[in-house]
Motif scaffolding. Structure first.
Motif, PDB file in Angstrom:
ATOM      1  N   HIS A  88      11.836 105.436  23.464  1.00 45.05           N
ATOM      2  CA  HIS A  88      11.129 104.774  24.560  1.00 45.05           C
ATOM      3  C   HIS A  88      11.321 105.498  25.888  1.00 45.05           C
ATOM      4  O   HIS A  88      11.208 104.891  26.957  1.00 45.05           O
ATOM      5  CB  HIS A  88      11.520 103.298  24.688  1.00 45.05           C
TER       6      HIS A  88
ATOM      7  N   HIS B  41      10.121 107.052  28.976  1.00 41.96           N
ATOM      8  CA  HIS B  41       8.809 106.791  29.587  1.00 41.96           C
ATOM      9  C   HIS B  41       8.094 108.070  30.006  1.00 41.96           C
ATOM     10  O   HIS B  41       6.961 108.023  30.445  1.00 41.96           O
ATOM     11  CB  HIS B  41       8.972 105.854  30.789  1.00 41.96           C
TER      12      HIS B  41
ATOM     13  N   HIS C 136      16.221 100.123  28.382  1.00 39.31           N
ATOM     14  CA  HIS C 136      14.811 100.533  28.270  1.00 39.31           C
ATOM     15  C   HIS C 136      14.645 102.049  28.407  1.00 39.31           C
ATOM     16  O   HIS C 136      14.077 102.710  27.563  1.00 39.31           O
ATOM     17  CB  HIS C 136      14.033  99.830  29.384  1.00 39.31           C
TER      18      HIS C 136
ATOM     19  N   GLU D  37       9.527  96.032  20.944  1.00 36.10           N
ATOM     20  CA  GLU D  37      10.428  96.127  22.094  1.00 36.10           C
ATOM     21  C   GLU D  37      11.113  94.767  22.168  1.00 36.10           C
ATOM     22  O   GLU D  37      10.567  93.805  22.711  1.00 36.10           O
ATOM     23  CB  GLU D  37       9.643  96.429  23.369  1.00 36.10           C
TER      24      GLU D  37
ATOM     25  N   TYR E 265       5.957  93.940  22.812  1.00 39.68           N
ATOM     26  CA  TYR E 265       7.196  93.234  23.169  1.00 39.68           C
ATOM     27  C   TYR E 265       7.454  92.092  22.206  1.00 39.68           C
ATOM     28  O   TYR E 265       6.523  91.492  21.667  1.00 39.68           O
ATOM     29  CB  TYR E 265       7.077  92.660  24.583  1.00 39.68           C
TER      30      TYR E 265
HETATM   31 ZN   LIG Z   1       8.653 100.430  28.550  1.00 39.43          ZN
END
Ligand SMILES: [Zn+2]
Length: 507
Positions: free
Chosen positions: A133, A135, A254, A432, A462
């Motif tokens: 993950h 970004h 994250h 997520e 999510y």
């Molecule tokens: Zn994210």
């Protein structure tokens, strides 16, 4: 609905091109049996490990929307990798892969697994493929320019992942294994907040007012809407002569960010991988090279932005505001995590042999349906021809209309896995996942420690709990959340059940 995969014993394979239904029949449940030679079977079983990395950086000119802190991508700070670890208990094998990607699609994971099965004989339920993950990377569904026939990132990615696993497999050597848990509570912050009474209203996906705010400002905060998981669960493998082969960790963060614009980077995950190798004394020239791995734990609602309640801020007094250089914060977090892991690493109990068992289930979830209010709101946004910014709540109107369409399939199948590595368990989830879901799993797992890995074997948005859905906030909006509101309850129950089955098997 839970569908167990077919429980059949794997046969030695001379024809590696078996595919389709024949391949399915060969899939074993629980044991991922490799080809056991009858002569070796009588001897003491040997535990082996091998690790390799495969570069998966997309071509920066192929897709202008490769995600960077500001597109398009014009620089690559550090190459993206699929980091692969293969374990072999002399009967079963397990491949663990973590890719420097924002997401991994179920389709790409599945195609990579098909190739892996053909080239190594490791069946799909014994292969875990996840995304970190980061970004500042590609997803897997880059908008490929069809006129560029040579560029198909999905095919490239599946091939590169499979290559990494094959190379790790080809490097299997007698090894020892250990696992442990470290804690780094200072770098994880729940990003969903209750605001103080009298704060301005927080607008939701269809102009409704919500109870919590995702990524609010720094002032006017009352308390976070959920917990964080400060644990870094890790496993470590070394050769019988003591040479570090690989260390794989998972932390519920994250990503960190703070990366220069237009730049591709694997973020703190890769910096941890590098730093932990350095601290373990892995020689940069050792053959084969050491492979560090950091997977994403359960971090759907957890980021690295320091947020405190007003009360806590008063207690803390004025804080020195550090101005970070690009990459500095990611490196700081990586180093902190590596230090904590190294501290725990000193007291590990090493095993000459552990047994590997795996279970996989396909869970069928109903998809989200928009409410009447949401559809009415979306129609009105459409009629008003509002040109939404990609980050505004108006950006969801077309998603709401798409989800209202009868053409969208009513259910979504997702793959979940549990793996047992001696007395360590791994749970792999294709969402997520909110931190509290991971914490509940850890608490209910009969095998401990438990390493949670999210965005694994697919990525379906999510995953909040039903209670968090009631509070609202970005992660609960239709589109970024795709499945029925109680999906987390079904998933946790299924995983606990699977962990129970693994626990019941004789170690
Ligand atoms: Zn994210």
């Amino acid at each position: 609905m839970t569908t167990p995969d077919s429980p059949l014993i794997r046969l030695p394979k001379s024809n590696v091109k078996l595919l389709g239904t024949t391949r399915r029949l060969l899939i074993a449940s629980g044991l991922c049996l490799a080809f056991a030679s009858p002569i070796l079977a009588a001897a003491e079983p040997v535990f082996r490990a091998g690790a390799a990395t495969s570069v998966i950086t997309p071509s920066i000119s192929a897709d202008l929307k490769v995600r960077t802190s500001r597109p398009p991508a014009t620089h690559v700070h550090d190459e993206l990798h699929a980091r692969c670890l293969v374990l072999d208990d002399d009967q079963a094998k397990l491949a663990l892969v973590v890719c420097d990607l924002r997401h991994i699609s179920a389709e790409v994971a599945e195609s990579a697994k098909q190739i892996i099965e053909m080239t190594t004989g490791i069946p799909p339920q014994c292969v875990l493929i996840s995304a970190t993950h980061t970004h500042t990377s590609g997803g897997v569904s880059l908008d490929e320019d069809k006129s560029l026939a040579y560029y198909d990132y999905r095919a490239f990615l599946a091939r590169r992942i499979a290559d990494g696993v094959l190379r790790a497999h080809n490097q299997l050597e007698p090894a020892q294994i250990a696992w442990g848990v470290a804690e780094e509570p200072t770098q994880v912050f729940n990003r969903r907040w209750f605001l103080k009474p009298g704060s301005p209203p927080v607008y939701g996906a269809h102009d409704n007012v919500e109870v919590v705010d995702t990524n609010p400002g720094y002032k006017g905060l009352m308390k976070p809407a959920g917990p964080v998981d400060p644990q870094i669960t890790f496993l470590s493998v070394r050769s019988t002569s003591g040479k570090p082969i690989s260390l794989m960790a998972a932390y519920g963060l994250h990503y960190v960010g703070g990366i220069t614009p237009n730049t591709i980077s694997a973020d703190y995950f890769a910096m941890f991988a590098d730093r932990v190798g350095e601290l373990l004394g892995a020689d940069r020239h050792q053959d084969p090279p050491f492979v560090g791995i950091m997977a994403n734990g359960t971090s759907g609602d957890v980021n690295n932005l320091e947020r405190y309640s007003d009360e806590e801020l008063t207690k803390r007094g004025p804080q020195p505001k550090k101005k970070y250089q690009p990459f500095e914060k990611a490196r700081e977090v990586a180093n902190l995590c590596a230090d904590k892991v190294m501290e725990a690493h000193k007291t590990l109990q090493w095993h000459d042999h552990v047994k590997l068992t795996s279970l996989q289930r396909t869970l069928t979830f109903e998809r989200r349906y928009p409410t009447k209010e949401e559809v009415a709101w979306a129609e009105s946004v459409k009629a008003r021809r509002i040109k939404p910014m990609s980050t505004s709540r108006y950006s969801t109107y077309s998603t709401v209309l798409a989800y209202a369409s009868p053409e969208m399939p009513p259910t979504l199948d997702v793959v979940v896995q549990t793996h047992r590595i001696g007395d360590l368990a791994v749970a792999a989830m294709p969402f997520e996942v909110f931190a509290e879901i991971g914490l509940e799993l850890k608490q209910r797992s009969p095998i401990r420690p438990l390493m949670n890995i999210s965005i694994a074997n697919g990525s379906h948005g999510y995953l909040p709990t039903p209670a968090q859905h009631k509070l609202g906030g970005y992660e609960t909006w239709i589109g970024v959340n795709k499945v029925q509101l109680n999906a987390s309850v079904k998933m946790v129950d299924a995983l606990v059940n699977m962990l129970g089955e693994l626990h019941a098997k004789k170690p």
